[in-house]
Design a protein around this motif. Structure first.
Motif, mmCIF file in Angstrom:
data_model
loop_
_atom_site.group_PDB
_atom_site.id
_atom_site.type_symbol
_atom_site.label_atom_id
_atom_site.label_comp_id
_atom_site.label_asym_id
_atom_site.label_seq_id
_atom_site.Cartn_x
_atom_site.Cartn_y
_atom_site.Cartn_z
ATOM 1 N N ALA A 190 0.828 -1.215 0.000
ATOM 2 C CA ALA A 190 0.000 0.000 0.000
ATOM 3 C C ALA A 190 0.858 1.259 0.000
ATOM 4 N N ARG B 73 0.875 3.856 -3.189
ATOM 5 C CA ARG B 73 0.396 5.230 -3.032
ATOM 6 C C ARG B 73 1.509 6.236 -3.309
ATOM 7 N N LEU C 143 1.684 6.493 -7.017
ATOM 8 C CA LEU C 143 0.501 7.216 -7.485
ATOM 9 C C LEU C 143 0.697 8.723 -7.356
ATOM 10 N N ASP C 144 1.177 9.165 -6.179
ATOM 11 C CA ASP C 144 1.346 10.596 -5.915
ATOM 12 C C ASP C 144 2.549 11.163 -6.658
ATOM 13 N N MET D 246 -4.823 6.604 -11.378
ATOM 14 C CA MET D 246 -5.134 5.353 -10.695
ATOM 15 C C MET D 246 -3.919 4.445 -10.759
ATOM 16 N N GLU E 104 -4.924 -4.564 -5.558
ATOM 17 C CA GLU E 104 -5.353 -3.459 -4.704
ATOM 18 C C GLU E 104 -5.258 -2.206 -5.573
ATOM 19 N N TYR F 41 -5.766 1.902 -6.154
ATOM 20 C CA TYR F 41 -5.770 3.179 -5.421
ATOM 21 C C TYR F 41 -5.947 4.325 -6.408
ATOM 22 N N TRP F 42 -6.564 5.413 -5.923
ATOM 23 C CA TRP F 42 -6.679 6.641 -6.693
ATOM 24 C C TRP F 42 -6.606 7.824 -5.737
ATOM 25 N N ASP G 28 -7.389 9.218 -1.209
ATOM 26 C CA ASP G 28 -7.516 8.025 -0.363
ATOM 27 C C ASP G 28 -8.480 6.994 -0.934
ATOM 28 N N GLY G 29 -8.746 7.050 -2.241
ATOM 29 C CA GLY G 29 -9.612 6.050 -2.847
ATOM 30 C C GLY G 29 -8.953 4.689 -2.893
ATOM 31 N N HIS G 30 -9.747 3.654 -2.684
ATOM 32 C CA HIS G 30 -9.190 2.305 -2.626
ATOM 33 C C HIS G 30 -10.265 1.275 -2.933
ATOM 34 N N SER H 234 -10.440 -3.237 -3.450
ATOM 35 C CA SER H 234 -9.762 -4.533 -3.497
ATOM 36 C C SER H 234 -10.458 -5.419 -4.512
#
Length: 411
Positions: A336, A340, A343-344, A350, A370, A372-373, A376-378, A380
């Protein structure tokens, strides 16, 4: 948009070992109710006989441009007018070159100039010939003129090597030519959109016989291409070396190195609505690739690596109007946090992350993700076979793509 009904296919066969697959190709086409006439070059006849193709097609096989028995020596015009579709399979490097430059010195190239029917080619050649600059230039020229490329696929080749250049299997060619978009696809969540997907590993040459690579099989990227196609999108698949054939109905671009992939992606991404970077692109390459095989010695050898272009970062940084950009992260620990951070750091829309290890990830037939966007979007996505997982992910991507298009934060 419906696909025109094809009732008459003119099959051109050129000189290559893949010609042995053409009797089965003819048989599969006739099973679908298509009439097939065959034109063979001299090179093709060195691999398979006209009598064999005549037996499976139930039609006289044409081999000569100046045939006094064929409509007063105008057989090429009659054949050109007869066809709904021209398919050249296998299409050798020589054939592609002669088509690109308008040669008309045999029956096949002459009727290609004389026909108004669409032309499709199924390339088949050694991997080095397929990647040669001259071949790439010829293919680009033909594509600009509307010639459709079916393949090539990846895998073992008759020369003993493995890579891009295999002719697609007969059933895949038949599906690509005859199976138009389904009702589901034309009304799917990505109908009318264009999607660029990268898949597979890259190979970074150390010398002419060795390279750096990774364990990526391309299974997930290819499954995503198929799922996006079924969701109604026009799909371009840029794939590194893989044993998998591109799904029918998908435009395939084969590459070797990270720089090759970077070049092909950046040349096309400006026309795309979505970009999915599923390839396991090598982060580094050798600073120098030796021109000759590096010989073993008793002393230590140092290998200096330099960074490869960051394709995902560059696509995401294109600014206003850039495609909806999805990345992948394969992690062995702290999934995770690493996902993330990627992503950032790369400003993605996404990211889909998965664990890799002994029985998870690359070569496995199933996986779990998993996703993520930003904000804090998530979500599974539970363990499933990769085609099923790809369909779930494409649905999720489509929801977020449309939400962004509407200017809303959440789908």
């Amino acid at each position: 948009m419906s696909t025109p009904v094809v009732k008459r296919i003119l099959l051109g066969i050129t000189g290559g070992i893949a010609a042995y697959k053409t009797p089965d190709l003819v048989r599969r086409l006739r099973e679908r109710g298509v009439a097939v006439r065959v034109v063979m070059t001299q090179g093709a006849q060195a691999f398979i006989t006209p009598l064999t193709l005549q037996a499976v097609s139930a039609e006289r096989v044409a081999t000569d441009l100046l045939d006094a028995e064929a409509e007063a020596a105008m057989g090429h015009i009659e054949l050109a007018r007869w066809a709904d579709q021209v398919l050249i399979a296998p299409a050798s490097a020589d054939c592609l070159a002669r088509l690109a430059h308008g040669f008309a010195d045999d029956l096949l190239t002459t009727l290609c100039l004389a026909t108004e029917a669409p032309i499709a080619v199924a390339p088949a050649m050694n991997r080095v010939m397929w990647q040669a600059p001259a071949t790439r230039a010829n293919c680009e020229l033909l594509a600009e003129r509307g010639v459709r490329f079916l393949g090539p696929g990846e895998g073992d080749q008759a020369c003993g090597e493995s890579g891009s250049g295999r002719m697609l299997e007969p059933l895949d060619l038949v599906a690509a030519l005859l199976d138009g978009p389904t009702e589901t696809a034309t009304a799917g969540p990505l109908a009318g959109r264009t999607v660029l997907i990268t898949s597979g590993p890259t190979r970074e040459a150390l010398d002419p016989v060795r390279y750096l690579t990774n364990h990526s099989s391309g299974k997930m990227g290819h499954a995503l291409a198929e799922a996006a196609r079924d969701a109604g999108a026009r799909v371009v698949l840029v794939s590194g070396p893989s044993r998998l054939s591109a799904p029918a109905g998908v435009e395939a671009v084969a590459v070797e190195s990270a720089r090759d992939m970077h070049r092909e992606v950046m040349a096309r991404v400006g026309e795309m609505d979505l970009f999915i970077g599923a390839a396991a692109v090598a982060d580094y390459r050798p600073e120098q690739s030796a021109g000759r095989k590096i010989k073993k010695s008793d002393s230590d050898t140092a290998l200096r690596l330099v960074p490869n272009p960051d394709i995902l970062r560059e696509v995401a940084a294109l600014g206003e109007g850039r495609p909806f950009t999805v990345g992948f992260a394969a992690e062995t620990d702290d999934l995770a946090r690493h996902a993330r951070d990627k992503l950032d750091r790369k400003r993605l829309d996404m990211i889909a992350a998965n664990w890799v290890g002994a029985d998870r990830g690359f070569h496995a037939d199933d996986n779990a993700l998993e996703v993520y966007w930003p904000g804090d979007g998530h979500a599974s996505l539970a363990r499933a076979d990769k085609p099923a997982l790809a369909r779930q992910l494409i649905q999720l991507i489509a929801e977020h793509y449309h939400a962004r298009s509407r200017g809303t934060e959440n789908p």
